[in-house]
Design a protein around this motif. Structure first.
Motif, PDB file in Angstrom:
ATOM      1  N   TYR A 277     130.881  18.144 -58.896  1.00 33.95           N
ATOM      2  CA  TYR A 277     129.451  17.848 -58.914  1.00 33.95           C
ATOM      3  C   TYR A 277     128.841  18.195 -57.556  1.00 33.95           C
ATOM      4  N   TYR A 278     127.541  18.456 -57.581  1.00 33.64           N
ATOM      5  CA  TYR A 278     126.807  18.706 -56.347  1.00 33.64           C
ATOM      6  C   TYR A 278     125.705  17.667 -56.222  1.00 33.64           C
ATOM      7  N   ASP A 279     125.760  16.917 -55.115  1.00 36.93           N
ATOM      8  CA  ASP A 279     124.731  15.911 -54.839  1.00 36.93           C
ATOM      9  C   ASP A 279     123.575  16.595 -54.116  1.00 36.93           C
ATOM     10  N   VAL A 280     122.458  16.728 -54.803  1.00 43.59           N
ATOM     11  CA  VAL A 280     121.310  17.445 -54.262  1.00 43.59           C
ATOM     12  C   VAL A 280     120.753  16.756 -53.019  1.00 43.59           C
ATOM     13  N   ASP A 281     120.742  15.424 -53.017  1.00 36.79           N
ATOM     14  CA  ASP A 281     120.194  14.673 -51.883  1.00 36.79           C
ATOM     15  C   ASP A 281     121.082  14.798 -50.646  1.00 36.79           C
ATOM     16  N   LYS A 282     122.380  14.618 -50.835  1.00 34.75           N
ATOM     17  CA  LYS A 282     123.316  14.664 -49.708  1.00 34.75           C
ATOM     18  C   LYS A 282     123.767  16.081 -49.376  1.00 34.75           C
ATOM     19  N   LYS A 283     123.503  17.013 -50.311  1.00 32.87           N
ATOM     20  CA  LYS A 283     123.928  18.420 -50.151  1.00 32.87           C
ATOM     21  C   LYS A 283     125.437  18.512 -49.943  1.00 32.87           C
TER      22      LYS A 283
ATOM     23  N   THR B 130     125.250   9.973 -60.016  1.00 26.04           N
ATOM     24  CA  THR B 130     123.904   9.422 -59.845  1.00 26.04           C
ATOM     25  C   THR B 130     122.880  10.447 -60.339  1.00 26.04           C
ATOM     26  N   SER B 131     121.631  10.066 -60.310  1.00 25.05           N
ATOM     27  CA  SER B 131     120.570  10.952 -60.806  1.00 25.05           C
ATOM     28  C   SER B 131     120.401  12.211 -59.950  1.00 25.05           C
ATOM     29  N   SER B 132     120.910  12.157 -58.714  1.00 26.71           N
ATOM     30  CA  SER B 132     120.778  13.325 -57.823  1.00 26.71           C
ATOM     31  C   SER B 132     121.947  14.297 -57.946  1.00 26.71           C
ATOM     32  N   CYS B 133     122.875  14.025 -58.851  1.00 25.03           N
ATOM     33  CA  CYS B 133     124.078  14.853 -58.990  1.00 25.03           C
ATOM     34  C   CYS B 133     123.951  15.872 -60.120  1.00 25.03           C
ATOM     35  N   LYS B 134     124.398  17.078 -59.846  1.00 29.32           N
ATOM     36  CA  LYS B 134     124.427  18.134 -60.848  1.00 29.32           C
ATOM     37  C   LYS B 134     125.870  18.525 -61.138  1.00 29.32           C
TER      38      LYS B 134
END
Length: 237
Positions: free
Chosen positions: A181-187, A198-202
């Motif tokens: 997964y890639y956490d968009v918020d934490k990069k 979480t909702s920020s994960c792709k």
């Protein structure tokens, strides 16, 4: 001795560029010191092969599949085991530092963030070959010191091939059977189950079937078997 060589190389590679790795892979902070499960996965099969060699074949001897098939298969299996472990470690720890984005081994047209399970780079593949070569050279050195006849070029080539094979198998298993997964918020890239999302994960790739340690164990087992009974007899008959 091959275990010690792998441990020394792996420890240096894991700690090298650690601050950069932490900015790209959330699991890097966990892997700066390898846990007992990881150590076991990277040693247990070779230990079993070594014990089988000692019990069934006696003292170490030169690789000769015509006259000493079992002893040669077990010894080649041990070399293949550590070549796979060392190659995969260097590919992961040094490849993540590459400037270019890796591509997914199961979808070569797809670029993925650094640290993705199954993501590979040319730099990572080169380091895989280096890792296999170092283990092959270590095996040659051990035999020379022990006074055992050895075909240096063939053994080092065997180490390189097994290192590349093991690293590729590990990448394929990781791309398919490990969830990345890639956490968009934490990069940051991370591996985990549904409870960690979480909702920020792709979702990048893979199913949540195996852990990193389990993937390592399966790839090492396959490389050990193929190295001992297929690649060894072809490269070092």
């Amino acid at each position: 001795l091959l275990l010690i060589l792998f441990y020394l190389i792996g420890t240096k590679a894991t700690k090298y560029g650690h601050e950069i790795k932490k900015m790209r892979d959330a699991d890097a902070s966990k892997d700066s010191v390898r846990g007992h499960n990881q150590v076991l996965a990277c040693s247990i099969i070779a230990v079993v092969c070594a014990l089988a060699h000692a019990i069934l074949c006696g003292k170490e001897r030169k690789i000769d599949f015509n006259d000493e098939y079992l002893a040669s298969a077990l010894y080649c299996g041990i070399i293949a085991h550590y070549a796979c472990c060392c190659a995969d470690t260097l590919a992961s720890e040094m490849g993540i530092l590459a400037e270019q984005l890796p591509f997914l081994i199961t979808s070569p047209w797809k670029r993925v963030p650094a640290g993705t399970n199954g993501g590979i780079t040319l730099m990572g593949l080169l380091w895989s070959g280096v890792g296999g070569a170092l283990i092959g050279a270590g095996a040659v050195a051990c035999d020379i010191v022990s006074g055992i006849e050895v075909r240096s070029f063939e053994v080092i080539s065997f180490g390189i091939l097994c290192g590349l094979l093991g690293s590729i198998l590990d990448s394929i298993l990781g791309a398919v059977l490990q969830a990345s997964y890639y956490d968009v918020d934490k990069k940051l890239v991370f591996s985990g189950g549904a409870d960690e999302i979480t909702s920020s994960c792709k979702h990048i790739c893979g199913m949540d079937v195996l852990t990193n340690v389990q993937v390592n164990l399966v790839s090492v087992l396959l490389t050990t078997v193929l190295g001992g009974i297929v690649i060894g007899p072809i490269l070092i008959p």
